[in-house]
Write an enzyme that holds these catalytic residues in place. Sequence first.
Site, PDB file in Angstrom:
ATOM      1  N   LYS A 253       0.751  -1.262   0.172  1.00 42.30           N
ATOM      2  CA  LYS A 253       0.068  -0.037   0.105  1.00 42.30           C
ATOM      3  C   LYS A 253       0.933   1.149  -0.109  1.00 42.30           C
ATOM      4  O   LYS A 253       0.653   2.176  -0.563  1.00 42.30           O
ATOM      5  CB  LYS A 253      -0.898   0.030   1.214  1.00 42.30           C
ATOM      6  CG  LYS A 253      -2.170  -0.797   0.908  1.00 42.30           C
ATOM      7  CD  LYS A 253      -3.194  -0.277  -0.044  1.00 42.30           C
ATOM      8  CE  LYS A 253      -4.273  -1.387  -0.042  1.00 42.30           C
ATOM      9  NZ  LYS A 253      -5.196  -0.832  -1.060  1.00 42.30           N
TER      10      LYS A 253
ATOM     11  N   LYS B 184      -5.477 -15.333 -15.639  1.00 45.19           N
ATOM     12  CA  LYS B 184      -6.887 -15.443 -15.056  1.00 45.19           C
ATOM     13  C   LYS B 184      -7.528 -13.945 -15.237  1.00 45.19           C
ATOM     14  O   LYS B 184      -7.005 -12.944 -15.334  1.00 45.19           O
ATOM     15  CB  LYS B 184      -6.851 -16.035 -13.739  1.00 45.19           C
ATOM     16  CG  LYS B 184      -6.444 -15.319 -12.544  1.00 45.19           C
ATOM     17  CD  LYS B 184      -6.532 -15.839 -11.358  1.00 45.19           C
ATOM     18  CE  LYS B 184      -6.407 -15.116 -10.192  1.00 45.19           C
ATOM     19  NZ  LYS B 184      -7.064 -15.485  -9.045  1.00 45.19           N
TER      20      LYS B 184
ATOM     21  N   LYS C  95     -10.105  -8.125 -12.313  1.00 43.59           N
ATOM     22  CA  LYS C  95     -10.347  -6.590 -12.415  1.00 43.59           C
ATOM     23  C   LYS C  95      -9.104  -5.542 -12.882  1.00 43.59           C
ATOM     24  O   LYS C  95      -9.296  -4.852 -13.784  1.00 43.59           O
ATOM     25  CB  LYS C  95     -11.065  -6.015 -11.141  1.00 43.59           C
ATOM     26  CG  LYS C  95     -11.280  -4.708 -11.181  1.00 43.59           C
ATOM     27  CD  LYS C  95     -11.954  -4.146  -9.860  1.00 43.59           C
ATOM     28  CE  LYS C  95     -11.890  -2.796  -9.602  1.00 43.59           C
ATOM     29  NZ  LYS C  95     -11.215  -2.192  -8.364  1.00 43.59           N
TER      30      LYS C  95
END
Length: 329
Positions: free
Chosen positions: A111, A194, A197
């Site tokens: 993050k 795969k 998003k």
Amino acid sequence: METVLSGIRPTGNLHIGNYFGAVKNFLKLQENYNSYFFIADFHSLTTHPTPADLHNNVKYVLAEYLACGLDPEKATLYVQSDVPEIPEMYLLMNMNAYIGELERTTTFKDKIRKQPDNVNAGLLTYPVLMATDILIHRAKYVPVGKDQEQNLEMARKFGKRFNHMYNVDLFPEPTAFNFGEQLVKVPGLDGSGKMGKSEGNAVYLIDEPKVIEKKVMRAVTDSGPTQMNQEKPEAIQNLFTIMNIVSEKGTHDFFNEKYNNCEIRYGDMKKQLAKDIIAFTSPLREQILEIAADDAYLHKVVTMGAEKARESASKTLKEVRKAVGFRRF
Ligand code: TRP
């Protein structure tokens, strides 16, 4: 019955990869476990969504999971911020979480890299909140992906630490729920990997038929096989894999034979695939839109979920308060 729990971050819509992965598994869990599924809206504040986006995201996640068959009568389905016992226990758990171990968490380091201008304290203590989510229901199993394993490990650590520190046997050790072979991986439409998003290769359950058609027709292919029974390159195999998941077996076999005979026309195959994806997603899409527009139903669902979740959470919190030494005068 054993308790299983999972948190869902309200970010983005469900795609067919999610459907055949997490969602299908949740549907199985709700039949066989005392299951808790919640929308982790406290967690999502770490990225500073606008209030309107936050609300809308929570609503859609809820509507989408309900449309897919998550049953509020079978599972406890709730919104994290509807359960005030969670932030109270989180505060208490923060006292026994050390800065050093929190700073070493890979999700925190990720993050910092992703949002260097917003390294807030909530990000640092994210694992404490997640541990609280799990421990507050004394959950035994947590279905998590690889990226969340370290957070789960920390939940175990915090639970054990609390038990040890206050000489209680309050928290069982939560372990990862392993679906093993049952996990269906849906590939993306971009030739490799795969569906995801962030990969930008996904077909969403709420995509309009026209959008789905466009996405499928644009899927990566090649100039076609030149030898009989030739092995399929990844991009082609991916289309067959998706077809295997959403289409009739006969349809898949028909195109497979065409491929093996070097007679395949990818345009035809894609048209059929788009049609079959649309046939699969359309009823779900209609359900999602209907549920999302039904405020009274959504209200009923979250109210019931919060009630059930608070009943369980308040029992644990009472024990936690007692353990740390809070006594009523
Ligand atoms: N951190 C999880 C994720 O990013 C979401 C989450 C929050 C969660 N609390 C949880 C998952 C508790 C399992 C259990 O996907």
